[in-house]
Design an enzyme around this catalytic site. Structure first.
Site, short mmCIF file in Angstrom:
data_model
loop_
_atom_site.label_atom_id
_atom_site.label_comp_id
_atom_site.label_asym_id
_atom_site.label_seq_id
_atom_site.Cartn_x
_atom_site.Cartn_y
_atom_site.Cartn_z
N TYR A 228 40.24 43.61 43.74
CA TYR A 228 40.77 44.10 45.35
C TYR A 228 42.15 44.04 45.54
O TYR A 228 42.57 42.69 45.77
CB TYR A 228 39.71 43.29 46.28
CG TYR A 228 38.34 43.76 46.05
CD1 TYR A 228 38.17 44.82 45.80
CD2 TYR A 228 37.43 43.03 47.01
CE1 TYR A 228 36.43 45.06 45.64
CE2 TYR A 228 36.04 43.37 47.20
CZ TYR A 228 35.65 44.40 46.31
OH TYR A 228 34.25 44.75 46.43
N SER B 243 26.14 43.69 39.94
CA SER B 243 26.71 44.76 40.97
C SER B 243 26.34 46.31 40.24
O SER B 243 26.92 46.23 39.01
CB SER B 243 27.79 44.47 41.52
OG SER B 243 28.53 45.44 42.48
N ASN B 244 25.86 46.96 40.73
CA ASN B 244 25.55 48.40 40.41
C ASN B 244 24.75 48.50 39.07
O ASN B 244 25.20 49.25 38.31
CB ASN B 244 26.92 49.09 40.43
CG ASN B 244 27.63 48.91 41.94
OD1 ASN B 244 27.42 49.43 42.82
ND2 ASN B 244 28.85 48.25 41.80
N SER C 5 28.89 49.36 51.66
CA SER C 5 29.09 50.72 52.52
C SER C 5 27.95 50.98 53.48
O SER C 5 27.44 52.05 53.29
CB SER C 5 29.41 51.73 51.56
OG SER C 5 30.75 51.38 50.71
N GLY D 183 32.28 46.07 55.58
CA GLY D 183 33.88 46.07 54.90
C GLY D 183 34.94 46.00 55.95
O GLY D 183 35.92 45.99 55.72
N THR D 184 34.45 46.23 57.28
CA THR D 184 35.50 46.25 58.50
C THR D 184 36.29 44.91 58.62
O THR D 184 35.30 44.03 58.35
CB THR D 184 34.54 46.59 59.83
OG1 THR D 184 35.76 46.70 60.69
CG2 THR D 184 33.65 45.78 60.28
N ARG E 299 34.21 44.88 66.00
CA ARG E 299 33.02 45.50 65.19
C ARG E 299 32.05 44.46 64.62
O ARG E 299 31.06 44.69 64.41
CB ARG E 299 33.80 46.44 64.59
CG ARG E 299 32.52 47.50 63.73
CD ARG E 299 33.36 48.88 63.05
NE ARG E 299 34.15 49.56 64.13
CZ ARG E 299 35.47 49.77 63.95
NH1 ARG E 299 35.94 49.66 62.92
NH2 ARG E 299 35.96 50.63 64.89
#
Length: 311
Positions: free
Chosen positions: A52, A153-154, A221, A276-277, A282
């Protein structure tokens, strides 16, 4: 906030996770405010990755941790590794070799200014994976106390089974994309033996596999449609869906973000939702979704309003 029992050891973690992918451009003061907002709203789980912003997110987070003795003990810290970056956000390769895993974890610990992470995930599948190499890396990291728990992950079921052939530690987490408008892992199970496109099993029944094997799914997401195509909330492209979500939100006296979170958490798989925000208002609004249990009919009404059909 609702707590999720993670993996076979049933270690508790907050149902909502703070994703740290977008913090690189924030000031230390803003990140400090972000963490405090999370904690005030029951979010104690923080997700990073070595790639990241080329480690800048971990470095910034580490600076905030270092200035507040005792803060590290209040949070669950997770990072991911295995992606080799090219220029910008382009993935150059994937690398699950022992050498790469040890090097990147040590780099993450240095940036995060901590002696251990609670969870380490393999970020995306490496086609050249050698399970023995992963096992050797995990054994060393676990023995040295640098990583307490592991996951992926994934990844699909057989990729996980291949790792389990050699890896001795339980693989407790699998991060997968899931939202009201990204429901492939759910669609295939609903449309068994049907000829429609939604019946296509693209992930090997990963949802059921994770439930059977005590692997906690972390949904990333949760407000996106497609692969980073944009958010579906308040999006005029999805009028029926937003009308239904807003109706349910009004019933519970919360925002549409909270309902999007509640929809995922209503699933009996006992998932976590990664936000993710970095907008503190929020975050506070979304966290309320962890304390809402949608009715079965509300869940299916939202699912169908997103364009899905029941057989």
């Amino acid at each position: 906030m609702k707590q999720i029992a993670i993996g076979p050891e049933k270690k508790l973690g907050s149902a909502v996770v703070q994703g740290c992918m977008r913090i690189a451009e924030m000031s230390e003061e803003a990140v400090d405010r972000l963490i405090k907002t999370d904690l005030e709203n029951g979010v104690t789980f923080f997700d990073h990755a070595d790639v990241y912003t080329d480690g800048a997110c971990e470095s910034l987070f580490g600076k905030v941790l270092a200035k507040q003795p005792g803060l590290r003990d209040k949070i669950t810290l997770q990072t991911k590794c295995g992606i080799v970056r090219g220029n910008g956000d382009h993935n150059k390769a994937f690398d699950f070799s022992k050498e790469h895993l040890l090097e990147t974890v040590n780099d993450s610990l240095r940036r995060l200014q901590t002696d251990h992470v609670d969870y380490l995930l393999l970020h995306r599948p490496d086609a050249l994976v050698e399970p023995e190499e992963v096992a050797a890396a995990f054994d060393q990291l676990y023995t040295e106390g640098k990583v307490l728990h592991f996951g992926v992950s994934n990844q699909n079921p057989y990729q996980i089974e291949l790792l389990k052939k050699s890896v001795r530690q339980p693989l407790e987490i699998n991060q997968l994309q899931l939202s009201i408008k990204f429901t492939g892992m759910i669609d295939a199970g609903i449309n068994v033996n049907m000829t429609v496109d939604d019946a296509s099993d693209r992930d090997g029944s990963i949802l059921d596999y994770c439930r059977l094997n005590d692997i906690t799914i972390q949904a990333w997401s949760p407000f996106q449609y497609g692969f980073f195509e944009g958010v579906f909330l308040d999006n005029p492209k999805f009028p029926e869906l937003n009308k239904e979500i807003d109706k349910v939100a009004a019933k519970y006296g919360v925002t549409n973000n909270a309902i999007a979170v509640a929809w995922i958490l209503r699933h009996p798989a006992e998932m976590q939702v990664i936000l993710g925000t970095t907008n503190v208002s929020r975050i506070a609004a979304s966290a309320k979704g962890a304390d809402i249990t949608l009715t079965r009919q509300e869940w299916y009404d939202i699912y169908q309003a997103a364009g899905n059909k029941l057989p």
